[in-house]
Write a protein that holds these residues in place. Structure first.
Motif, PDB file in Angstrom:
ATOM      1  N   THR A   1     -13.020  -2.799  11.809  1.00  0.00           N
ATOM      2  CA  THR A   1     -13.810  -3.932  12.305  1.00  0.00           C
ATOM      3  C   THR A   1     -14.813  -4.403  11.258  1.00  0.00           C
ATOM      4  OG1 THR A   1     -13.596  -3.065  14.549  1.00  0.00           O
ATOM      5  CG2 THR A   1     -15.291  -4.727  14.179  1.00  0.00           C
ATOM      6  N   LEU A   2     -15.537  -3.450  10.662  1.00  0.00           N
ATOM      7  CA  LEU A   2     -16.503  -3.808   9.619  1.00  0.00           C
ATOM      8  C   LEU A   2     -15.799  -4.375   8.387  1.00  0.00           C
ATOM      9  CD1 LEU A   2     -18.961  -0.751   9.753  1.00  0.00           C
ATOM     10  CD2 LEU A   2     -19.360  -3.060  10.627  1.00  0.00           C
ATOM     11  N   GLY A   3     -14.635  -3.809   8.062  1.00  0.00           N
ATOM     12  CA  GLY A   3     -13.894  -4.255   6.883  1.00  0.00           C
ATOM     13  C   GLY A   3     -13.425  -5.685   6.989  1.00  0.00           C
ATOM     14  N   MET A   4     -13.056  -6.109   8.191  1.00  0.00           N
ATOM     15  CA  MET A   4     -12.633  -7.497   8.402  1.00  0.00           C
ATOM     16  C   MET A   4     -13.748  -8.474   8.016  1.00  0.00           C
ATOM     17  SD  MET A   4      -9.486  -7.871   9.652  1.00  0.00           S
ATOM     18  CE  MET A   4      -9.473  -9.345  10.668  1.00  0.00           C
ATOM     19  N   LYS A   5     -14.991  -8.047   8.207  1.00  0.00           N
ATOM     20  CA  LYS A   5     -16.130  -8.928   7.918  1.00  0.00           C
ATOM     21  C   LYS A   5     -16.650  -8.761   6.483  1.00  0.00           C
ATOM     22  CE  LYS A   5     -17.748  -8.635  12.724  1.00  0.00           C
ATOM     23  NZ  LYS A   5     -18.870  -8.225  13.614  1.00  0.00           N
ATOM     24  N   ALA A   6     -16.562  -7.530   5.953  1.00  0.00           N
ATOM     25  CA  ALA A   6     -17.317  -7.226   4.730  1.00  0.00           C
ATOM     26  C   ALA A   6     -16.510  -7.160   3.443  1.00  0.00           C
ATOM     27  CB  ALA A   6     -18.061  -5.893   4.925  1.00  0.00           C
ATOM     28  N   LEU A   7     -15.233  -6.773   3.515  1.00  0.00           N
ATOM     29  CA  LEU A   7     -14.496  -6.514   2.270  1.00  0.00           C
ATOM     30  C   LEU A   7     -14.219  -7.812   1.504  1.00  0.00           C
ATOM     31  CD1 LEU A   7     -11.911  -3.767   3.317  1.00  0.00           C
ATOM     32  CD2 LEU A   7     -14.003  -3.487   1.983  1.00  0.00           C
ATOM     33  N   PRO A   8     -14.363  -7.769   0.163  1.00  0.00           N
ATOM     34  CA  PRO A   8     -14.173  -8.982  -0.642  1.00  0.00           C
ATOM     35  C   PRO A   8     -12.697  -9.296  -0.876  1.00  0.00           C
ATOM     36  CG  PRO A   8     -14.700  -7.133  -2.075  1.00  0.00           C
ATOM     37  CD  PRO A   8     -14.787  -6.618  -0.660  1.00  0.00           C
ATOM     38  N   PHE A   9     -12.426 -10.573  -1.163  1.00  0.00           N
ATOM     39  CA  PHE A   9     -11.082 -11.004  -1.539  1.00  0.00           C
ATOM     40  C   PHE A   9     -10.918 -10.872  -3.051  1.00  0.00           C
ATOM     41  CE2 PHE A   9     -11.907 -13.129   2.469  1.00  0.00           C
ATOM     42  CZ  PHE A   9     -10.688 -13.055   3.124  1.00  0.00           C
ATOM     43  N   ASN A  10      -9.652 -10.778  -3.516  1.00  0.00           N
ATOM     44  CA  ASN A  10      -9.379 -10.752  -4.967  1.00  0.00           C
ATOM     45  C   ASN A  10      -9.942 -12.009  -5.625  1.00  0.00           C
ATOM     46  OD1 ASN A  10      -7.843  -8.583  -4.067  1.00  0.00           O
ATOM     47  ND2 ASN A  10      -6.243  -8.910  -5.582  1.00  0.00           N
ATOM     48  N   ARG A  11     -10.482 -11.826  -6.830  1.00  0.00           N
ATOM     49  CA  ARG A  11     -11.101 -12.967  -7.530  1.00  0.00           C
ATOM     50  C   ARG A  11     -10.201 -13.553  -8.613  1.00  0.00           C
ATOM     51  NH1 ARG A  11     -16.472  -9.653  -8.331  1.00  0.00           N
ATOM     52  NH2 ARG A  11     -17.300  -9.707  -6.212  1.00  0.00           N
ATOM     53  N   VAL A  12      -9.170 -12.814  -9.027  1.00  0.00           N
ATOM     54  CA  VAL A  12      -8.284 -13.313 -10.084  1.00  0.00           C
ATOM     55  C   VAL A  12      -6.852 -13.373  -9.557  1.00  0.00           C
ATOM     56  CG1 VAL A  12      -9.730 -12.462 -11.974  1.00  0.00           C
ATOM     57  CG2 VAL A  12      -7.963 -10.976 -11.031  1.00  0.00           C
ATOM     58  N   ALA A  13      -6.070 -14.258 -10.152  1.00  0.00           N
ATOM     59  CA  ALA A  13      -4.670 -14.413  -9.746  1.00  0.00           C
ATOM     60  C   ALA A  13      -3.860 -13.206 -10.209  1.00  0.00           C
ATOM     61  CB  ALA A  13      -4.098 -15.685 -10.363  1.00  0.00           C
ATOM     62  N   PRO A  14      -2.743 -12.880  -9.514  1.00  0.00           N
ATOM     63  CA  PRO A  14      -1.890 -11.770  -9.962  1.00  0.00           C
ATOM     64  C   PRO A  14      -1.360 -12.004 -11.365  1.00  0.00           C
ATOM     65  CG  PRO A  14      -1.258 -12.545  -7.764  1.00  0.00           C
ATOM     66  CD  PRO A  14      -2.232 -13.536  -8.306  1.00  0.00           C
ATOM     67  N   ALA A  15      -1.041 -10.914 -12.060  1.00  0.00           N
ATOM     68  CA  ALA A  15      -0.488 -11.006 -13.412  1.00  0.00           C
ATOM     69  C   ALA A  15       0.853 -11.735 -13.384  1.00  0.00           C
ATOM     70  CB  ALA A  15      -0.308  -9.617 -14.001  1.00  0.00           C
ATOM     71  N   ALA A  16       1.101 -12.550 -14.397  1.00  0.00           N
ATOM     72  CA  ALA A  16       2.379 -13.254 -14.501  1.00  0.00           C
ATOM     73  C   ALA A  16       3.508 -12.228 -14.627  1.00  0.00           C
ATOM     74  CB  ALA A  16       2.370 -14.175 -15.717  1.00  0.00           C
ATOM     75  N   GLY A  17       4.535 -12.380 -13.807  1.00  0.00           N
ATOM     76  CA  GLY A  17       5.666 -11.446 -13.860  1.00  0.00           C
ATOM     77  C   GLY A  17       5.549 -10.289 -12.890  1.00  0.00           C
ATOM     78  N   LEU A  18       4.409 -10.181 -12.172  1.00  0.00           N
ATOM     79  CA  LEU A  18       4.253  -9.092 -11.205  1.00  0.00           C
ATOM     80  C   LEU A  18       5.138  -9.355  -9.988  1.00  0.00           C
ATOM     81  CD1 LEU A  18       2.778  -6.533 -10.191  1.00  0.00           C
ATOM     82  CD2 LEU A  18       1.008  -8.032  -9.261  1.00  0.00           C
ATOM     83  N   ARG A  19       5.937  -8.357  -9.603  1.00  0.00           N
ATOM     84  CA  ARG A  19       6.771  -8.489  -8.414  1.00  0.00           C
ATOM     85  C   ARG A  19       6.856  -7.118  -7.743  1.00  0.00           C
ATOM     86  NH1 ARG A  19      12.126  -6.851  -9.623  1.00  0.00           N
ATOM     87  NH2 ARG A  19      12.355  -6.235 -11.794  1.00  0.00           N
ATOM     88  N   PHE A  20       7.190  -7.128  -6.456  1.00  0.00           N
ATOM     89  CA  PHE A  20       7.300  -5.886  -5.684  1.00  0.00           C
ATOM     90  C   PHE A  20       8.779  -5.562  -5.536  1.00  0.00           C
ATOM     91  CE2 PHE A  20       6.858  -3.167  -1.871  1.00  0.00           C
ATOM     92  CZ  PHE A  20       5.825  -2.354  -2.308  1.00  0.00           C
ATOM     93  N   SER A  21       9.277  -4.654  -6.363  1.00  0.00           N
ATOM     94  CA  SER A  21      10.706  -4.341  -6.409  1.00  0.00           C
ATOM     95  C   SER A  21      11.025  -3.133  -5.533  1.00  0.00           C
ATOM     96  CB  SER A  21      11.128  -4.058  -7.851  1.00  0.00           C
ATOM     97  OG  SER A  21      12.386  -3.420  -7.895  1.00  0.00           O
ATOM     98  N   PRO A  22      11.877  -3.289  -4.497  1.00  0.00           N
ATOM     99  CA  PRO A  22      12.273  -2.146  -3.664  1.00  0.00           C
ATOM    100  C   PRO A  22      12.948  -1.032  -4.469  1.00  0.00           C
ATOM    101  CG  PRO A  22      12.888  -4.218  -2.599  1.00  0.00           C
ATOM    102  CD  PRO A  22      12.442  -4.564  -3.989  1.00  0.00           C
ATOM    103  N   VAL A  23      13.698  -1.396  -5.513  1.00  0.00           N
ATOM    104  CA  VAL A  23      14.362  -0.376  -6.337  1.00  0.00           C
ATOM    105  C   VAL A  23      13.323   0.485  -7.048  1.00  0.00           C
ATOM    106  CG1 VAL A  23      15.863   0.005  -8.332  1.00  0.00           C
ATOM    107  CG2 VAL A  23      16.438  -1.770  -6.661  1.00  0.00           C
ATOM    108  N   ASP A  24      12.314  -0.156  -7.632  1.00  0.00           N
ATOM    109  CA  ASP A  24      11.261   0.597  -8.321  1.00  0.00           C
ATOM    110  C   ASP A  24      10.468   1.470  -7.349  1.00  0.00           C
ATOM    111  OD1 ASP A  24      11.905  -0.415 -10.812  1.00  0.00           O
ATOM    112  OD2 ASP A  24      10.568  -2.141 -10.619  1.00  0.00           O
ATOM    113  N   VAL A  25      10.207   0.939  -6.156  1.00  0.00           N
ATOM    114  CA  VAL A  25       9.489   1.720  -5.135  1.00  0.00           C
ATOM    115  C   VAL A  25      10.300   2.951  -4.758  1.00  0.00           C
ATOM    116  CG1 VAL A  25       8.617   1.729  -2.777  1.00  0.00           C
ATOM    117  CG2 VAL A  25       8.213  -0.256  -4.233  1.00  0.00           C
ATOM    118  N   ALA A  26      11.625   2.758  -4.548  1.00  0.00           N
ATOM    119  CA  ALA A  26      12.498   3.879  -4.181  1.00  0.00           C
ATOM    120  C   ALA A  26      12.533   4.938  -5.276  1.00  0.00           C
ATOM    121  CB  ALA A  26      13.915   3.371  -3.891  1.00  0.00           C
ATOM    122  N   LEU A  27      12.605   4.506  -6.539  1.00  0.00           N
ATOM    123  CA  LEU A  27      12.623   5.458  -7.658  1.00  0.00           C
ATOM    124  C   LEU A  27      11.288   6.196  -7.764  1.00  0.00           C
ATOM    125  CD1 LEU A  27      14.479   3.343 -10.378  1.00  0.00           C
ATOM    126  CD2 LEU A  27      15.326   5.430  -9.287  1.00  0.00           C
TER     127      LEU A  27
END
Length: 449
Positions: free
Chosen positions: A168-194
């Motif tokens: 509940t407190l986190g919904m109000k207090a935690l900050p958002f990311n200030r910079v854009a994700p790195a170019a080329g960053l992706r969430f690969s299921p194969v890499d996660v599985a490995l």
């Protein structure tokens, strides 16, 4: 910061809070001790295998989102663990608890970096490091307090109101990311599985080597096969990561010399801590004849000294190079461990307590500056990956320490005095190695030395 502290406290605490209750859980759920240990292992493995994937996801979709979902999963899983009526149900709930904890731990340091201005970040890291250090050793004490007035399900039930409060407190207090994700960053299921497969197989192989009963040949051989399979998967996985612009396992960050040396420092230091923390109770109880209460109070001098030193260390960050502060702290830790190994045959409580306190002061001086370097040396858009590596280094070091200790106790009995003393000598050596890694950072270029 209150949200961040409470979240990391419950996530780290739950890694060890169940240990004291395992005999009672096994008895009540009619399970063998070797099966009951999976109540602990399931949590540790689930946390370890998902730290880096969820850290990468934090860089992509936001640390705040990963943290809050992790806290929600952790809280719901705590409800499941509270009402578990079989060992299988409890292990499943603990697995999901570990996944939630991974969400919390993976972006913890990245959120601290977002919360504090750069001039005060050292103090923020010091507060965070103090909470992690004390929570990692407070599990048995907290468990003893709860179990003295309630049954084991309450070890999990206390997480529910705390988890709801933090969410509940986190919904109000935690900050958002200030910079854009790195170019080329992706969430690969194969890499996660490995990543999951590599860490799981290595953990299981290491665990079986450590707990094999009487060194039985068949279990010994299967443990080595599992470990080698994990290393083989790791070789293939890391080769694949080298070809990626933004790898899940942050090889790109390990190419930064000061980051790589800080990781080596952390692994060696937590290996030393684990060797000492498992070996010391045997020394105090079996060799020096202290009661459980006396031994607990004497060991408490270590975390208390961390609490005293952490704020001072936070103020020193920025005034002196992190490598120098870490090197001095780890030198003190190595000295304290060596002095504990060299205790006389009939030491007084004061003789033991000041040596414990020296270890804690050294550890407290090392941890905050080291974590500060790990979090701030990478670029801002890789803060999540750096935060994930911080937790991975701690768990890797602790696992390595447990394995080394199992090897020591297979050669020297833990009850006769030789085993714990050898463990403390090796712990002092690990702390010395960590001090060398830390001091080498003074030769690297960059603001964190």
């Amino acid at each position: 910061m209150l949200v961040i502290i409470l979240g990391i406290m419950v996530a780290v605490l739950d890694g060890t809070i169940v240990n004291l209750a395992l005999p009672g859980i096994a008895r009540e759920l009619q399970a063998s001790p070797s099966h009951a240990i999976w109540v602990v292992n399931a949590y540790q493995i689930a946390t370890l295998v998902m730290l880096l994937p969820l850290a990468s996801l934090g860089d992509l979709v936001g640390y705040r989102r990963v943290y809050l979902v992790g806290m929600a999963v952790f809280t719901v899983a705590s409800v499941g663990a509270t009402f578990a009526d079989s060992l299988g149900t409890l292990i499943a709930a603990r697995t999901f608890q570990g996944l939630g904890a991974a969400g919390i731990m993976s972006v913890n340091a990245a959120l601290v970096r977002l919360t504090f201005p750069s001039a005060l970040l050292g103090r923020g890291m010091a507060i965070n490091s103090m909470v992690v250090a004390t929570s990692s050793v407070a599990g048995p004490s907290v468990a003893a307090a709860i179990l003295s007035v309630a049954s084991w399900p309450w070890l999990f039930a206390i997480n529910v109101p705390l988890g709801l409060l933090v969410f509940t407190l986190g919904m109000k207090a935690l900050p958002f990311n200030r910079v854009a994700p790195a170019a080329g960053l992706r969430f690969s299921p194969v890499d996660v599985a490995l990543n999951v497969l590599m860490f799981s197989l290595v953990f299981l192989g290491v665990d079986r080597l450590g707990v094999r009963e009487g060194g039985a040949g068949a279990s010994h051989a299967s443990a080595w096969l599992i470990l080698l399979a994990g290393l083989a998967v790791g070789f293939f996985y890391l080769r694949r990561q080298r070809t990626l612009a933004v790898p899940l396992f942050p090889i790109d960050l390990l190419r930064i010399p000061v980051f790589a040396l800080s990781m080596g420092t952390s692994v060696a230091a937590f290996c030393a801590q684990m060797l000492a923390y498992i070996g010391l109770p045997f020394l105090l109880l079996d060799v020096y004849g202290r009661s459980h209460i006396e031994a607990g109070l004497l060991i408490t001098a270590w975390p208390l000294a961390i609490v005293v030193m952490a704020p001072l260390a936070g103020r020193l960050i920025g005034r002196y190079p992190d490598g120098l502060l870490g090197g001095i702290g780890l030198g003190l830790l190595a000295a304290g461990l060596a002095l504990l190994a060299a205790l006389p045959a009939h030491p007084g409580n004061a003789d033991i307590a000041w040596r414990m306190a020296l270890c804690g002061l050294g550890f407290g001086l090392f941890q905050s500056p080291n974590n500060h370097t790990i979090v701030t040396s990478p670029p801002a858009h890789r803060s999540g990956a750096a935060s994930g590596m911080l937790g991975t280094a701690r768990l890797t070091g602790q696992t390595l320490g447990a394995v080394v200790l199992a090897g020591v106790f297979s050669f020297w009995s833990p009850h006769g005095g030789h085993g714990p003393v050898v463990a403390l000598v090796l712990a002092a050596c690990c702390a010395g190695v960590a001090a060398v890694f830390s001091t080498l950072r003074l030769k690297t270029t960059g603001p964190h030395g």
